[in-house]
Design a protein around this motif. Structure first.
Motif, mmCIF file in Angstrom:
data_model
loop_
_atom_site.group_PDB
_atom_site.id
_atom_site.type_symbol
_atom_site.label_atom_id
_atom_site.label_comp_id
_atom_site.label_asym_id
_atom_site.label_seq_id
_atom_site.Cartn_x
_atom_site.Cartn_y
_atom_site.Cartn_z
ATOM 1 N N ALA A 493 0.868 -1.191 0.000
ATOM 2 C CA ALA A 493 0.000 0.000 0.000
ATOM 3 C C ALA A 493 0.898 1.233 0.000
ATOM 4 O O ALA A 493 2.044 1.177 0.457
ATOM 5 N N PHE A 494 0.393 2.328 -0.539
ATOM 6 C CA PHE A 494 1.197 3.562 -0.614
ATOM 7 C C PHE A 494 1.594 3.988 0.805
ATOM 8 O O PHE A 494 0.758 4.009 1.697
ATOM 9 N N PRO A 495 2.886 4.310 1.040
ATOM 10 C CA PRO A 495 3.308 4.581 2.421
ATOM 11 C C PRO A 495 2.575 5.780 3.032
ATOM 12 O O PRO A 495 2.451 6.825 2.397
#
Ligand code: NAD
Length: 497
Positions: A493-495
């Motif tokens: 997932a996008f940080p």
């Protein structure tokens, strides 16, 4: 007649090829020959700048600033010599020349703050064990192209800041009055600047086009007339360069019925006729709110314009010198003829002025037009001479509409005692630099200078905080140092926090 050399890689170099004459406008005589750089000469300067860049970029900002401290001292010690050179080739009075140098030195003082202005921005703990900062790094080789009207100040708007930011700079000054510009650059080398970090090359369109075309030149700062500004902006940005291009102006002063008229007249005299009107911040239009103000203004201006002390710029105690060239004088006279033909009232005619002992000089006396209307060329175009146009309107709103409709938006000012009117003016006027009872609102060095509309092409103004942004590029660094070695699972997932 002496030949003015280029300054490339710390050496004074001459070039056999195309050349032009540099005139003393007070005598009308050619006094120097100036070489016009070929593409090869420009490349020589670029190569020197490129070679100097790695070491200069890694020189600590505090060391770069130390060079600027010494430079400031040398400029102050050489004020009389520099002013004399400006006056000899530009024609402005010695006092005016010293004034432009002082405003230029302000920019060197600002550049002395290099360690402070390049500190960057830091945030600790933007994530677990993660810190982030923004660094402001130099661009590399950058260039400046400057106009004749401020041969000392305008180059000083550019290279002290570009250089303390870690760049190497190539300056192409005006071909009309290059001697003071060259001397000032030599003083910077004397102050300890490594060779190649600053070069000065003289030239015309050929030199400018070579700078635009060179892939090594990462940014261009230009100050001059609007058609050239627009050309350099279009051609430079097309090649992926960063460009700030400052252009021409038509600066209006609004006179409200409650203005302190005597002080406004004194201010207008200096702002319209100082430096023979050859300033991009000169007031060239007085917008009078109501016929009563206009009649009173014209009555007070006429004797003062007729009493202007005009002579060779290098003589002391004068108000005005000559225009820079015979061509400039004839162009301004042409506008005066045009205004008369268009139906404006020529209240004071400065044409035909002869200065005893300087009969061949490029002199023109102060001119004043009343009843100027927005359709006239003398209203629409930048005259760049000692000509003030009075336009009559009925309200502040009408005055503001006039200014907002004009293609230029460099400077403007309002003379009033009414705070509400002044505040409305500052809020709504579409001009980049605004004065309230200040006729020439040229920002100090720790603000930035720039007009709106067709007075500036680009996003950032010159010098000050905008100058720092222009001559640096931001690098954002995000860094993680885990406290102890541990295996981290992949995150798809996008940080985020
Ligand atoms: P200019 O545009 O003729 O020349 C400016 C520079 O451009 C010079 O170095 C010149 O050699 C170079 N140049 C001239 N023709 C060129 C061409 N065809 N291609 C490429 N380069 C070319 O301006 P000037 O007469 O020296 O200066 C007066 C003008 O500068 C006025 O319009 C004035 O308003 C403007 N000016 C603006 C500001 C500002 O901050 N907005 C400040 C000072 C002067």
């Amino acid at each position: 007649m002496s030949v003015i050399p280029h300054l490339i890689n710390g050496e004074l170099v001459t070039e056999n090829g195309r050349a032009v004459d540099v005139f003393n406008p007070s005598t009308g005589q050619a006094i120097h020959k100036l070489p016009l750089a070929s593409r090869e000469t420009i490349q020589h300067a670029i190569d020197a700048a490129k070679a100097a860049f790695p070491a200069w970029r890694n020189t600590p900002p505090a060391k770069r600033a130390q060079v600027m401290f010494r430079f400031k001292q040398l400029l102050e010690q050489n004020e009389a010599r520099i002013s004399q050179l400006i006056s000899e080739e530009h024609g402005k009075t010695l006092e005016d020349a010293a004034g432009e140098l002082k405003r230029g030195i302000e920019n060197v003082e600002f550049a002395c703050a290099a360690p402070e202005i390049l500190k960057g921005e830091y945030s600790r703990n933007v994530g677990p064990n993660i810190d982030a900062w923004s660094d402001f790094q130099p661009l590399g080789v950058v260039a400046g192209i400057t106009p004749f009207n401020f041969p000392a100040m305008v180059p000083l708007w550019m290279y002290p800041l570009a250089i303390v930011c870690g760049n190497c700079f190539i300056l192409k000054p005006s071909e009309r009055d290059p001697s003071s510009t060259l001397l000032i650059a030599q003083l910077l080398l004397e102050a300890g600047l490594p060779k190649g970090v600053l070069s000065v090359v003289h030239g015309d369109k050929t030199a400018v086009d070579a700078l635009i075309d060179a892939p090594e030149v990462k940014a261009l700062s230009f100050v001059g007339s609007t058609p050239i500004a627009e050309y350099i902006y279009a051609e430079g940005t097309k090649r992926g360069k960063r460009v700030q291009a400052l252009g021409g102006a038509k600066n209006h002063a609004v006179l409200m019925p409650d203005a302190d008229l005597d002080n406004a007249v004194s201010a207008l005299m200096g702002a319209a006729y100082g430096s023979c009107g050859e300033r991009c911040m000169a007031i060239s239009v007085a917008v009078c709110v109501g016929d009563q103000v206009a009649d009173a203004l014209v009555a007070k201006l006429v004797p003062q314009i007729k009493a202007l002390k005009i002579g060779a710029g290098t003589s002391c105690g004068l108000d005005m010198g000559p225009l820079v060239t015979g061509q400039a004088r004839d162009k301004v006279s042409g506008y005066v003829e045009d205004g008369v033909a268009a139906g404006a009232t020529l209240v004071v005619d400065g044409r035909g002025l002869s200065v005893a002992g300087h009969e061949e000089g490029f002199f023109l006396g102060g001119c004043l037009f009343d009843n100027v209307t927005p359709d006239m060329r003398i209203y629409k175009e930048e005259i760049f001479g000692p000509v003030l146009c009075v336009v009559r309107v009925n309200s502040l709103e009408e005055a503001m509409q006039l200014i907002n409709d004009h293609e230029y938006g460099n400077g403007t000012c309002i003379f009033t005692r009414d705070g509400e009117a002044a505040r409305l003016f500052c809020d709504e006027i579409e001009v980049g630099m605004v004065g309230v009872n200040v006729p020439l609102p040229v920002p100090v060095a720790y603000h930035s200078f720039g007009g709106w509309k067709r007075s500036l092409f680009g996003d950032l103004h010159a010098y000050g905080p905008d100058g720092v942004r222009f001559y640096t590029r931001r690098k954002a660094i995000t860094q993680r140092w885990p406290q102890r070695a541990s295996h981290e699972a992949s995150q798809f997932a996008f940080p985020s926090l």
